[in-house]
Every structure is written in C-alpha cells, then in structure tokens.
Motif scaffolding. Sequence first.
Motif, PDB file in Angstrom:
ATOM      1  N   ALA A 224       0.839  -1.007   0.397  1.00  0.00           N
ATOM      2  CA  ALA A 224      -0.026  -0.338  -0.148  1.00  0.00           C
ATOM      3  C   ALA A 224       0.674   1.606   0.212  1.00  0.00           C
ATOM      4  O   ALA A 224       1.130   2.169  -1.191  1.00  0.00           O
ATOM      5  CB  ALA A 224      -0.738  -0.263   1.248  1.00  0.00           C
ATOM      6  N   TYR A 225       2.018   1.306   0.958  1.00  0.00           N
ATOM      7  CA  TYR A 225       3.458   2.565   0.346  1.00  0.00           C
ATOM      8  C   TYR A 225       3.373   2.078  -0.308  1.00  0.00           C
ATOM      9  O   TYR A 225       3.793   3.795  -1.027  1.00  0.00           O
ATOM     10  CB  TYR A 225       4.025   2.235   1.484  1.00  0.00           C
ATOM     11  N   ALA A 226       4.020   1.246  -1.497  1.00  0.00           N
ATOM     12  CA  ALA A 226       4.331   1.646  -2.962  1.00  0.00           C
ATOM     13  C   ALA A 226       3.183   2.570  -3.433  1.00  0.00           C
ATOM     14  O   ALA A 226       3.665   3.162  -4.120  1.00  0.00           O
ATOM     15  CB  ALA A 226       4.797  -0.029  -3.244  1.00  0.00           C
ATOM     16  N   LEU A 227       2.407   1.810  -3.489  1.00  0.00           N
ATOM     17  CA  LEU A 227       0.966   2.023  -4.517  1.00  0.00           C
ATOM     18  C   LEU A 227       0.629   3.685  -4.042  1.00  0.00           C
ATOM     19  O   LEU A 227       0.558   4.912  -5.161  1.00  0.00           O
ATOM     20  CB  LEU A 227      -0.123   1.467  -4.155  1.00  0.00           C
ATOM     21  N   GLU A 228       0.776   4.008  -2.479  1.00  0.00           N
ATOM     22  CA  GLU A 228       0.742   5.738  -2.950  1.00  0.00           C
ATOM     23  C   GLU A 228       2.100   6.274  -3.061  1.00  0.00           C
ATOM     24  O   GLU A 228       1.241   7.395  -3.744  1.00  0.00           O
ATOM     25  CB  GLU A 228       0.824   5.765  -1.461  1.00  0.00           C
ATOM     26  N   LYS A 229       2.725   6.043  -2.958  1.00  0.00           N
ATOM     27  CA  LYS A 229       4.717   6.330  -3.345  1.00  0.00           C
ATOM     28  C   LYS A 229       4.200   7.091  -5.179  1.00  0.00           C
ATOM     29  O   LYS A 229       4.690   7.959  -5.496  1.00  0.00           O
ATOM     30  CB  LYS A 229       5.861   5.912  -3.136  1.00  0.00           C
ATOM     31  N   MET A 230       3.652   5.829  -5.486  1.00  0.00           N
ATOM     32  CA  MET A 230       3.528   5.645  -6.816  1.00  0.00           C
ATOM     33  C   MET A 230       2.543   7.009  -7.563  1.00  0.00           C
ATOM     34  O   MET A 230       2.621   8.109  -8.841  1.00  0.00           O
ATOM     35  CB  MET A 230       2.828   4.436  -7.877  1.00  0.00           C
ATOM     36  N   LYS A 231       1.484   7.837  -6.298  1.00  0.00           N
ATOM     37  CA  LYS A 231       0.297   8.124  -6.627  1.00  0.00           C
ATOM     38  C   LYS A 231       1.455  10.093  -6.558  1.00  0.00           C
ATOM     39  O   LYS A 231       1.145  10.903  -7.218  1.00  0.00           O
ATOM     40  CB  LYS A 231      -0.677   7.935  -6.084  1.00  0.00           C
ATOM     41  N   ARG A 232       2.060  10.085  -5.560  1.00  0.00           N
ATOM     42  CA  ARG A 232       2.608  10.784  -4.946  1.00  0.00           C
ATOM     43  C   ARG A 232       3.967  11.356  -6.736  1.00  0.00           C
ATOM     44  O   ARG A 232       4.465  12.604  -7.066  1.00  0.00           O
ATOM     45  CB  ARG A 232       3.854  11.150  -3.976  1.00  0.00           C
ATOM     46  N   MET A 259      -1.812  -5.355  -8.688  1.00  0.00           N
ATOM     47  CA  MET A 259      -1.870  -3.947  -8.392  1.00  0.00           C
ATOM     48  C   MET A 259      -1.833  -3.542  -8.597  1.00  0.00           C
ATOM     49  O   MET A 259      -1.926  -1.831  -9.122  1.00  0.00           O
ATOM     50  CB  MET A 259      -1.434  -4.362  -6.720  1.00  0.00           C
ATOM     51  N   VAL A 260      -0.588  -2.853  -9.444  1.00  0.00           N
ATOM     52  CA  VAL A 260       0.222  -2.186  -9.988  1.00  0.00           C
ATOM     53  C   VAL A 260      -0.647  -1.639 -11.300  1.00  0.00           C
ATOM     54  O   VAL A 260      -0.843  -0.739 -12.319  1.00  0.00           O
ATOM     55  CB  VAL A 260       1.704  -2.088 -10.371  1.00  0.00           C
ATOM     56  N   GLU A 261      -0.793  -3.225 -11.652  1.00  0.00           N
ATOM     57  CA  GLU A 261      -1.270  -3.079 -13.361  1.00  0.00           C
ATOM     58  C   GLU A 261      -3.648  -2.116 -12.935  1.00  0.00           C
ATOM     59  O   GLU A 261      -3.220  -1.920 -14.187  1.00  0.00           O
ATOM     60  CB  GLU A 261      -1.627  -4.722 -13.799  1.00  0.00           C
ATOM     61  N   LYS A 262      -3.255  -3.085 -11.897  1.00  0.00           N
ATOM     62  CA  LYS A 262      -4.793  -2.473 -11.966  1.00  0.00           C
ATOM     63  C   LYS A 262      -5.209  -1.004 -11.608  1.00  0.00           C
ATOM     64  O   LYS A 262      -5.803  -0.201 -12.100  1.00  0.00           O
ATOM     65  CB  LYS A 262      -5.301  -3.469 -10.527  1.00  0.00           C
ATOM     66  N   GLU A 263      -3.730  -0.284 -11.502  1.00  0.00           N
ATOM     67  CA  GLU A 263      -4.183   0.887 -10.787  1.00  0.00           C
ATOM     68  C   GLU A 263      -3.578   1.925 -11.759  1.00  0.00           C
ATOM     69  O   GLU A 263      -3.673   2.918 -12.405  1.00  0.00           O
ATOM     70  CB  GLU A 263      -2.789   1.227  -9.501  1.00  0.00           C
ATOM     71  N   TRP A 264      -2.446   1.197 -12.563  1.00  0.00           N
ATOM     72  CA  TRP A 264      -2.025   1.748 -13.532  1.00  0.00           C
ATOM     73  C   TRP A 264      -2.310   1.540 -15.343  1.00  0.00           C
ATOM     74  O   TRP A 264      -1.317   2.449 -16.379  1.00  0.00           O
ATOM     75  CB  TRP A 264      -0.136   2.352 -13.441  1.00  0.00           C
ATOM     76  N   GLY A 265      -2.740   0.773 -15.040  1.00  0.00           N
ATOM     77  CA  GLY A 265      -3.131  -0.054 -16.372  1.00  0.00           C
ATOM     78  C   GLY A 265      -1.812  -0.309 -17.097  1.00  0.00           C
ATOM     79  O   GLY A 265      -1.818  -0.595 -19.014  1.00  0.00           O
TER      80      GLY A 265
END
Length: 298
Positions: A224-232, A259-265
Amino acid sequence: MNDKLFVISSDSTCDLYSDYVKENDIQIVPLTYTMETGGQLVENKDAFTDYSQYVAFYEQLRAGGFSRTSMLNYDHHFLHFRKLAEEGAENILHFSLSSGLSTTAQAAKDAAADVMEEYPSCKIYAIDSYAATIGQGALVKEAVRMRAEGRSAAEAYEAISGMPFHIQYVIIANDLYYLKKGGRVSAFAAAAGTVLKIKPVLSFTNEGKLTVVEKCKGMKKAFAYALEKMKRFPPVKEGRMIWIVHTDAEKEAEELACMVEKEWGYRPDVTIMGPVIGSHVGPGSVSMIWKSKEERQD
C-alpha cells in the motif's frame, strides 16, 4: 569502430538475465560472493545463467548459509577495459554499482582513465548508477535502447547521466536480519522488528546510499505504501518503465504487479535479484522501481 556502435558494459550488480545480456551484446564484469555453509567457504561468481540458480542461492540463505560479498577492484576493471580496447572498442559506456554503497564506481573511473591513457583512441564513459540491481539495470537497458536508435556514446552518456535521480524506489525487505548484518539497522531494532513482523522499506538517496523510509507491519501495508508513493511520484508515460525484483518471493512480486496493473494499466516486468545485492537484502524481499518526472526525494 563508429561511435554509434558503442560498447555497453556494466558490473554484474545490474542484475540482468544472461540471455538479455547475450542478445544485446553487453559486456559484464562479474563480482564474486563467498558462501559459508557448515564451516565451508566457497567463492562463486555473480554469473547465474538459469533461474534455478537464483532460487538455490536463496534456499542456502534460508538454511543458514552466510554470503559475503566483495567490491570489484581497480585491477578487475583495468583488465576488463583493456581487453575491450585491445579488441577494437573505441567508445565504451560503463555502469557501476552506486558509489554510496561501494568503492566500485571510483575503481571503474580510475581504471578507465588509465586505459584511455594507454589507448588514446578508446573513449570510456563511466557512469555511477547511484543505485544497484534493477535501478542500475534500467540504465543499461536505456543505453541499449539508445544504441539501437543510432545514438552515439556521447549522446547516451549525456542523456543517461541524470536519469538515476528520476528513478523512484520502494525496497521492501522481508525482515531486518540481513540489514542488521550489513550494519543498516541496530541489533535492537532488528530484534524488535522481527517480533512485530515489521517490513522495513528502503530507498536510495541522491548520494546513492540506502535509507530506511518507512516501517510497515506486514507486506500488504508495504505494498500500500508503494502504491501511495507511485501516486505522489507518477510514472512517466513516455517510455514507461516499471520493474519489480524479488529475492525468491515470486508470488508476492506477482501480487504487487497485479496491484500496479490495476492502478496504472501497465504490468511491470518481474525478475529475481542476483546474489550480490541479494546477500544484503535477504530472501523474501520485493522491490520496485519506476521512472518519474520528479527527482527522488528520499
């Protein structure tokens, strides 16, 4: 030799698979590691050619083996560069393990300077990756891409030299034990972290040093931290590069990839880490990099 046919070189901590290295004619100078198991010391080259060799290495660590690594010294670099010069290389782009982790990068620069003095027609561009493993590998891949486009060694050097500072990192260690052995955390913190099942999250500073940026209770929270950092720090779309590496934790790495694929395609590449950097991270880790417009701020 035409400048546009420059030689791409790296030490083995770029963690690129042997088939990719061969296919793209990358000249690798390997580091070594010494595995201690049951009182027996065996020195090995960081030159795996099969996935099973990576898995076997981490199984040895899990079974109590202790792996020691050593820097790649001046002599190894000098012989490596001189051999390429003798074979007719006129332009060499070389990538080194971060100067923040080892003296390898400086040894490469010193050796390159001496070989160029001996072979004036050979130009060696030595690049400090300010990183390791797939962060370093990403720079090598960029050089491969630019060479294929017909760019010169000088052009590639200029373009890639600033790239390390735009690669974001989330390095999730499975526990603090191996970081303690490497002096990254105290023995007290390691013991407390093990009891609490803490997953330390590290990143690289702009000086190429590792730093602990977060401590998550469990791999899910680390993801979850990794995905949040990707948003930043969003991945750039042009020439998008997202890459996950693990230390015999393929299931968890693929979970993060989903998880990354779902968020960023976009589905990241997933590979396994080599033994040199893996010795310091330990088995069961999952790490991810991506290129962003913003510079890293850890």
